[in-house]
Enzyme design. Structure first.
Site, mmCIF file in Angstrom:
data_model
loop_
_atom_site.group_PDB
_atom_site.id
_atom_site.type_symbol
_atom_site.label_atom_id
_atom_site.label_comp_id
_atom_site.label_asym_id
_atom_site.label_seq_id
_atom_site.Cartn_x
_atom_site.Cartn_y
_atom_site.Cartn_z
ATOM 1 C CG ASP A 1 -10.497 2.209 6.536
ATOM 2 O OD1 ASP A 1 -9.357 2.724 6.536
ATOM 3 O OD2 ASP A 1 -11.314 2.348 5.604
ATOM 4 N NE ARG B 1 -8.208 1.951 -0.908
ATOM 5 C CZ ARG B 1 -8.704 3.128 -1.223
ATOM 6 N NH1 ARG B 1 -7.928 4.130 -1.504
ATOM 7 N NH2 ARG B 1 -9.992 3.332 -1.247
ATOM 8 N NE ARG C 1 -3.525 2.747 0.772
ATOM 9 C CZ ARG C 1 -4.555 3.057 1.544
ATOM 10 N NH1 ARG C 1 -5.091 2.161 2.332
ATOM 11 N NH2 ARG C 1 -5.056 4.275 1.527
ATOM 12 C CG ASP D 1 -8.373 1.148 2.738
ATOM 13 O OD1 ASP D 1 -7.585 1.711 3.510
ATOM 14 O OD2 ASP D 1 -9.540 1.546 2.545
#
Length: 173
Positions: free
Chosen positions: A103, A98, A88, A101
């Site tokens: 989160d 990407r 990334r 990812d």
């Protein structure tokens, strides 16, 4: 620190998307003082909040539920390290393709707003690609700051953008 449940959303729209999700899952398993409690099915979703040039790059998404004694900052640092290890890159431009990812959607009941980390994730309650896989694991979960369950939030979303379970089934509720 006492063990806390953390909810993470994983996504990939570059290269072998499923392989990136699997590699990220293995990296999460290796985190110190952390246990993977549950991993959702994988969904394919249309890109959201990306530049027009990236609209043809659908994401694969899933949700992981962890139990950890890491503090939120240490977990965030560990997640960013996993992202970097998996290729990334961050150039400050939002919505770029990407490999992975990750989160942090929620960290227990914690509400936090710092330059480095906002908890719960400010857009999670409006994103089908987060809510659908989370509903598979925790439909009755109420995210911090919300009054409705994940299943109720999901049911209130418009049908588009939709998500499709990787096995081919579609979900708009």
């Amino acid at each position: 620190m006492a063990a806390c449940e953390a909810i993470l959303s994983l996504g990939s729209n570059q290269g072998d998307r499923l392989a990136w999700l699997k590699r990220a899952g293995l990296a999460l398993l290796a985190l110190p003082r952390t246990r993977l409690v549950a991993l959702s099915p994988v969904y394919e979703s249309d890109p959201v909040d990306v530049p027009e040039t990236c609209l043809a790059l659908p994401f694969l998404n899933c949700v992981a539920v962890l139990e950890t004694t890491l503090d939120p900052s240490a977990l965030s640092d560990a997640v960013h390290a996993i992202e970097a290890d998996l290729g990334r890159t961050r150039d400050g431009t939002r919505g770029q393709p990407r490999t992975i990812d990750i989160d942090i959607i929620a960290f227990g009941e914690l509400a936090l707003n710092t330059p480095a980390l906002t908890l719960p994730h400010p857009r999670a309650a409006a994103r089908r690609f987060v809510l659908q896989p989370l509903a598979d694991l925790r439909p009755g979960c109420v995210l911090p700051g919300q009054t409705r369950t994940v299943a109720e939030l999901l049911g209130a979303l418009p049908p588009v953008p939709s998500v499709r379970r990787l096995d081919g089934s579609s979900s708009s509720t």
